[in-house]
Design a protein around this motif. Structure first.
Motif, PDB file in Angstrom:
ATOM      1  N   LYS A 165       0.836  -1.046   0.051  1.00  0.00           N
ATOM      2  CA  LYS A 165       0.085   0.114  -0.050  1.00  0.00           C
ATOM      3  C   LYS A 165       0.851   1.345  -0.052  1.00  0.00           C
ATOM      4  CE  LYS A 165      -2.937   0.900   3.738  1.00  0.00           C
ATOM      5  NZ  LYS A 165      -4.031   0.763   4.399  1.00  0.00           N
ATOM      6  N   LEU A 166       1.877   1.235   0.973  1.00  0.00           N
ATOM      7  CA  LEU A 166       2.679   2.564   0.991  1.00  0.00           C
ATOM      8  C   LEU A 166       3.533   2.565  -0.239  1.00  0.00           C
ATOM      9  CD1 LEU A 166       4.043   4.813   2.502  1.00  0.00           C
ATOM     10  CD2 LEU A 166       5.502   3.293   3.835  1.00  0.00           C
ATOM     11  N   ILE A 167       4.234   1.626  -0.751  1.00  0.00           N
ATOM     12  CA  ILE A 167       5.102   1.622  -2.171  1.00  0.00           C
ATOM     13  C   ILE A 167       4.190   2.287  -3.166  1.00  0.00           C
ATOM     14  CG2 ILE A 167       6.244   0.511  -3.569  1.00  0.00           C
ATOM     15  CD1 ILE A 167       6.973  -1.660  -1.708  1.00  0.00           C
ATOM     16  N   MET A 168       3.066   1.842  -3.298  1.00  0.00           N
ATOM     17  CA  MET A 168       2.056   2.257  -4.510  1.00  0.00           C
ATOM     18  C   MET A 168       1.782   3.829  -4.176  1.00  0.00           C
ATOM     19  SD  MET A 168      -0.234  -0.856  -5.720  1.00  0.00           S
ATOM     20  CE  MET A 168      -0.839  -1.505  -4.266  1.00  0.00           C
ATOM     21  N   PHE A 169       1.456   4.204  -2.902  1.00  0.00           N
ATOM     22  CA  PHE A 169       1.136   5.436  -2.646  1.00  0.00           C
ATOM     23  C   PHE A 169       2.244   6.582  -2.734  1.00  0.00           C
ATOM     24  CE2 PHE A 169       0.016   8.645   0.410  1.00  0.00           C
ATOM     25  CZ  PHE A 169      -1.121   9.212   0.034  1.00  0.00           C
ATOM     26  N   ASP A 170       3.169   6.213  -2.040  1.00  0.00           N
ATOM     27  CA  ASP A 170       4.445   7.163  -2.073  1.00  0.00           C
ATOM     28  C   ASP A 170       5.797   6.324  -1.754  1.00  0.00           C
ATOM     29  OD1 ASP A 170       6.003   8.990  -1.161  1.00  0.00           O
ATOM     30  OD2 ASP A 170       4.907   9.866   0.592  1.00  0.00           O
TER      31      ASP A 170
ATOM     32  N   TYR B  80      10.273  12.274   6.066  1.00  0.00           N
ATOM     33  CA  TYR B  80      10.247  12.939   5.006  1.00  0.00           C
ATOM     34  C   TYR B  80       8.697  13.411   4.360  1.00  0.00           C
ATOM     35  CZ  TYR B  80      10.586  13.536  -0.318  1.00  0.00           C
ATOM     36  OH  TYR B  80      10.722  13.911  -1.522  1.00  0.00           O
ATOM     37  N   VAL B  81       8.600  14.630   4.098  1.00  0.00           N
ATOM     38  CA  VAL B  81       7.311  15.254   3.360  1.00  0.00           C
ATOM     39  C   VAL B  81       7.581  15.369   1.883  1.00  0.00           C
ATOM     40  CG1 VAL B  81       5.533  17.083   3.576  1.00  0.00           C
ATOM     41  CG2 VAL B  81       6.809  16.146   5.657  1.00  0.00           C
ATOM     42  N   PRO B  82       7.257  14.669   1.315  1.00  0.00           N
ATOM     43  CA  PRO B  82       7.552  14.870  -0.372  1.00  0.00           C
ATOM     44  C   PRO B  82       6.878  15.960  -1.137  1.00  0.00           C
ATOM     45  CG  PRO B  82       5.498  13.146   0.080  1.00  0.00           C
ATOM     46  CD  PRO B  82       5.890  13.749   1.432  1.00  0.00           C
ATOM     47  N   LEU B 151       2.293  16.560   7.233  1.00  0.00           N
ATOM     48  CA  LEU B 151       3.192  16.799   8.460  1.00  0.00           C
ATOM     49  C   LEU B 151       2.960  15.898   9.714  1.00  0.00           C
ATOM     50  CD1 LEU B 151       2.895  20.613   7.963  1.00  0.00           C
ATOM     51  CD2 LEU B 151       4.999  19.449   8.113  1.00  0.00           C
ATOM     52  N   ALA B 152       1.772  15.476   9.782  1.00  0.00           N
ATOM     53  CA  ALA B 152       1.166  14.775  10.557  1.00  0.00           C
ATOM     54  C   ALA B 152       1.754  13.209  10.759  1.00  0.00           C
ATOM     55  CB  ALA B 152      -0.514  14.381  10.918  1.00  0.00           C
ATOM     56  N   ARG B 153       1.978  12.846   9.478  1.00  0.00           N
ATOM     57  CA  ARG B 153       2.672  11.696   9.122  1.00  0.00           C
ATOM     58  C   ARG B 153       3.906  11.599   9.595  1.00  0.00           C
ATOM     59  NH1 ARG B 153       3.654   9.007   3.342  1.00  0.00           N
ATOM     60  NH2 ARG B 153       5.067  10.556   3.119  1.00  0.00           N
ATOM     61  N   ALA B 154       4.667  12.604   9.511  1.00  0.00           N
ATOM     62  CA  ALA B 154       6.185  12.996   9.820  1.00  0.00           C
ATOM     63  C   ALA B 154       6.380  12.920  11.089  1.00  0.00           C
ATOM     64  CB  ALA B 154       6.704  14.088   8.940  1.00  0.00           C
ATOM     65  N   TYR B 155       5.180  13.727  11.867  1.00  0.00           N
ATOM     66  CA  TYR B 155       5.042  13.990  13.186  1.00  0.00           C
ATOM     67  C   TYR B 155       5.042  12.619  13.955  1.00  0.00           C
ATOM     68  CZ  TYR B 155       3.522  15.338  17.803  1.00  0.00           C
ATOM     69  OH  TYR B 155       3.253  15.436  19.119  1.00  0.00           O
ATOM     70  N   VAL B 156       4.229  11.862  13.463  1.00  0.00           N
ATOM     71  CA  VAL B 156       3.761  10.427  14.184  1.00  0.00           C
ATOM     72  C   VAL B 156       4.979   9.486  14.033  1.00  0.00           C
ATOM     73  CG1 VAL B 156       2.669   8.906  12.438  1.00  0.00           C
ATOM     74  CG2 VAL B 156       1.902   9.093  14.666  1.00  0.00           C
ATOM     75  N   GLN B 157       5.755   9.664  12.878  1.00  0.00           N
ATOM     76  CA  GLN B 157       7.023   8.816  13.002  1.00  0.00           C
ATOM     77  C   GLN B 157       8.092   9.272  13.834  1.00  0.00           C
ATOM     78  OE1 GLN B 157       8.769   9.338   8.890  1.00  0.00           O
ATOM     79  NE2 GLN B 157      10.483   8.068   9.510  1.00  0.00           N
ATOM     80  N   ASP B 158       8.103  10.314  14.308  1.00  0.00           N
ATOM     81  CA  ASP B 158       8.899  10.433  15.694  1.00  0.00           C
ATOM     82  C   ASP B 158      10.399  10.414  15.278  1.00  0.00           C
ATOM     83  OD1 ASP B 158       9.505  11.536  18.274  1.00  0.00           O
ATOM     84  OD2 ASP B 158       9.061   9.614  18.973  1.00  0.00           O
ATOM     85  N   ASP B 165      10.232  18.878   1.234  1.00  0.00           N
ATOM     86  CA  ASP B 165      10.379  19.222   0.086  1.00  0.00           C
ATOM     87  C   ASP B 165       9.367  20.002  -0.396  1.00  0.00           C
ATOM     88  OD1 ASP B 165      11.639  19.554  -2.555  1.00  0.00           O
ATOM     89  OD2 ASP B 165      11.692  17.302  -3.021  1.00  0.00           O
ATOM     90  N   GLU B 166       9.640  21.346  -0.791  1.00  0.00           N
ATOM     91  CA  GLU B 166       8.598  22.442  -0.959  1.00  0.00           C
ATOM     92  C   GLU B 166       7.397  22.248  -0.251  1.00  0.00           C
ATOM     93  OE1 GLU B 166       8.317  23.938  -4.831  1.00  0.00           O
ATOM     94  OE2 GLU B 166      10.195  23.383  -5.525  1.00  0.00           O
ATOM     95  N   PRO B 167       7.334  22.273   0.884  1.00  0.00           N
ATOM     96  CA  PRO B 167       6.373  22.220   1.785  1.00  0.00           C
ATOM     97  C   PRO B 167       5.247  23.347   1.522  1.00  0.00           C
ATOM     98  CG  PRO B 167       7.734  22.871   3.253  1.00  0.00           C
ATOM     99  CD  PRO B 167       8.522  22.822   1.924  1.00  0.00           C
ATOM    100  N   PHE B 168       5.739  24.423   0.863  1.00  0.00           N
ATOM    101  CA  PHE B 168       4.723  25.638   0.880  1.00  0.00           C
ATOM    102  C   PHE B 168       4.274  26.060  -0.642  1.00  0.00           C
ATOM    103  CE2 PHE B 168       7.887  26.692   4.378  1.00  0.00           C
ATOM    104  CZ  PHE B 168       7.034  26.024   5.128  1.00  0.00           C
TER     105      PHE B 168
END
Lengths: 376, 246
Positions: A165-170, B80-82, B151-158, B165-168
């Protein structure tokens, strides 16, 4: 025996079970093709497996499912390596590389097949079935092979459920956090290739490619959930397999492959029209309803604004609006609101807001200020 | 002073065209660094090379003293925030599931997210004001809201290091400021943050260090030292007239 209950023969029972299994596998795997936007890859493997089958036959001069499968697998893999080499080493894009590879391999396959047909051999009969598929020759032991491949496919997909799921999404994120992306890719390619190879016997090299797209396209229209998409896609696959085989068994001269594909694409087409999530019709109705809802809300909020401006001692329900003063209130909207009990008609031209209507309008106002971003 | 990232003589090329030329710098632990420059100056390339998504022609990158391949438990170290284009927005997935992906490394292969992971993900959504949208398909959100989910995903990753990368890009000023404030908080917790950005106005207020790129590294250091008229002219050409004193 159980098939006797349904009034079908033992042979048909075996055949139905076989095509149901192939439908299940292709249904599940099609989700990966469609979400990865690699549908043409399945096409390549499927078409390119034909020369492998014929060469395997020429080498051993016997019809054995195992040698055919190995032959198909080898030429399928060769085709993929071919595609990758072309798209990496030349300026040609992947879709061009696939187009070239697919036609070369399939062309060679058909040419070899035509040659084999001309040979004075008894065993060559039935080889042509690899193009459109044939279930008539399906035996009980073939079912074991199909079942084994299904178990393998499901094992791979369920074990690495969240990873795929993750690989396909991002994909980049998956690599960065250290998932073994390449290994997982390879595992999935194996699962897909093996499935195609055992599936072509039943629905043929031309048709299996369609089965690796249609079920998932249909399923996507009904849901926004990955899990449900896989379940629906699997169901569409099984349904098409069974119905297509039944048609093919009852009407002579219709091979099962095309029959199965016709069902799968019909279901996909119906889903595109009527699908609950993304279906064209549903989208249209939804847009229409949203526009109406927004009209209603606007009128209610306009009511409320005027309410604030007027003397409240008169009591909210006594607030009257005339259609002439407020050109935005049209009769149809007021009728709808009156039906909901949010306002009522006083005369032909005048209406008043009920207490309930005021409450609802207040809710709208709060909600709207909170979700301004949502509307944009 | 500890250097958490070290980049030495980094050169990256796409076919024969160099995207980065002989870039060297170090980043301190617990700092917030901006990578700036024109389009095509190599900002994203630099970030992607640091993250091992692109292989350099020459040069060496170490993160916490290791080359990327050898970092153990990467998920604990690098979030990482893509860039927006990198994600498949049509994917059948809702916001909560996206945030849950931040837990995948912690959960490990072959296991499923449990209640604890779900709770953490929901908490992260709350922190970024997105809990109301947890079951929305990801593409049903606005640009700023999508950003907050990531950002929440990055946050929860701790993780210790946070790359954005260009978040704005395509985000309104309010969301940008909110994001920068939240990043400041993360910095205070000892995280090291790198941001590819186009917004030069926010540099002085929020960032400790700026890397000004134009294939080569034109300047690096504190915002004041880097954003001089000479450097800006070199990086952006004569078009750039900016008052950065504000």
């Amino acid at each position: 025996m159980i098939w006797e209950i349904f009034g079908i023969s033992y042979t048909l029972a075996i055949v139905l079970l076989g095509s149901a299994i192939v439908g299940l596998m292709t249904g599940v795997l099609s989700v990966f093709f469609v979400l990865e936007k690699k549908s043409v890859m399945g096409d390549t493997i499927a078409h390119s497996s034909l020369p492998g089958v014929v060469v395997a036959f020429l080498l051993f001069l016997e019809k054995s499912q195992l040698t055919f499968a190995i032959g198909a697998l080898i030429s399928g893999f060769l085709a993929i390596i071919f595609v990758q080499t072309i798209s990496r080493r030349t300026v040609l894009k992947e879709d061009v590389a696939i187009g070239v590879t697919l036609s070369i391999f399939f062309g060679v396959g058909v040419a070899l097949l035509t040659y084999v047909q001309s040979l004075p051999l008894a065993a060559q009969a039935g080889l042509i079935n690899y193009i459109f598929g044939n279930v008539a020759f399906l035996l009980k032991r073939d079912l074991y092979l199909l079942a084994a491949v299904t178990v393998f496919d499901l094992f791979v997909i369920i074990s690495f459920w969240k990873e795929y799921k993750l690989i396909m999404f991002d994909r980049a994120y998956a690599e960065i956090i250290g998932l073994p992306v390449d290994k997982l890719d390879f595992l999935l390619t194996i699962a897909i290739s093996v499935t195609i190879v055992v599936g072509i016997q039943i629905i043929g090299v031309v048709m299996i490619a369609g089965m690796l797209i249609a079920p998932a396209v249909g399923a996507r229209q009904w849901t926004n959930s990955y899990r449900r998409m896989i379940l629906i896609s699997a169901s569409i696959g099984v349904m098409s397999g069974v119905l297509g085989t039944l048609i093919s068994a009852n009407i002579t001269d219709i091979p099962p492959g095309p029959a199965i594909i016709v069902f799968a694409t019909s279901i996909a087409f119906i889903s595109i029209l009527f699908g609950y999530r993304h279906g064209t019709l549903v989208n249209w109705v939804h847009t229409h309803l949203t526009h109406r809802k927004i009209d209603h809300r606007k009128v209610m909020m306009e009511f409320l604004k005027s309410t604030n401006a007027l003397d409240k001692s008169e009591g909210l329900t006594r607030l009257e609006f005339s259609l002439r003063e407020y050109p935005r209130l049209n009769k149809e909207i007021i009728n709808n609101l009156a039906r909901c009990g949010y306002c009522k008609w006083l005369t032909d031209e005048k209406c008043a807001m009920t207490l309930r209507g005021v409450e609802i309008a207040k809710d709208f106002t709060v909600e709207n200020s909170g979700s301004a971003e949502m509307v944009e | 002073m500890t250097h958490i990232i070290n980049v030495q003589n980094l050169t990256v090329a796409y076919r024969e065209v160099p995207a980065l030329w002989d870039v060297s710098f170090s980043i301190q632990k617990g700092s917030m660094t901006a990578i700036v420059g024109t389009n095509g100056a190599g900002k994203s390339t630099l970030m992607k090379t640091m993250l091992n998504l692109i292989q350099p022609v020459r040069g060496e990158i170490t993160i916490m003293g290791e080359s990327y391949d050898r970092i153990k438990e990467k998920y604990k170290k690098i979030a990482y925030v893509p860039q927006r284009e990198a994600v498949d927005w049509n994917f059948p997935i809702n916001c909560l599931d996206v945030v849950l992906m931040g837990r995948y490394g912690h959960i490990g292969l072959l296991k499923r997210p449990g209640k604890k992971d779900r709770d953490l993900a929901m908490e992260a959504l709350k922190r970024f004001g997105m809990e109301y949208y947890h079951d929305r398909q990801i593409d049903e959100l606005s640009g700023g809201q999508k950003q907050r989910v990531f950002l929440a995903r990055a946050y929860v990753q701790d993780a210790d290091l946070l790359f954005l990368d260009e978040p704005f890009g395509g985000v309104d000023a309010k969301t940008e400021q909110m994001t920068l404030e939240l990043l400041q908080e993360e910095k205070k917790r000892g995280r090291t943050i790198l941001v590819v950005t186009h917004d030069l106005h926010s540099l002085k207020k929020y960032f400790d260090m700026v890397l000004l790129l134009k294939t080569k590294l034109i300047a690096s250091g504190q915002p004041d030292e880097v954003m001089t008229p000479e450097n800006l002219t070199e990086a952006y050409g004569g078009m750039m007239h900016m008052d950065l004193r504000g």
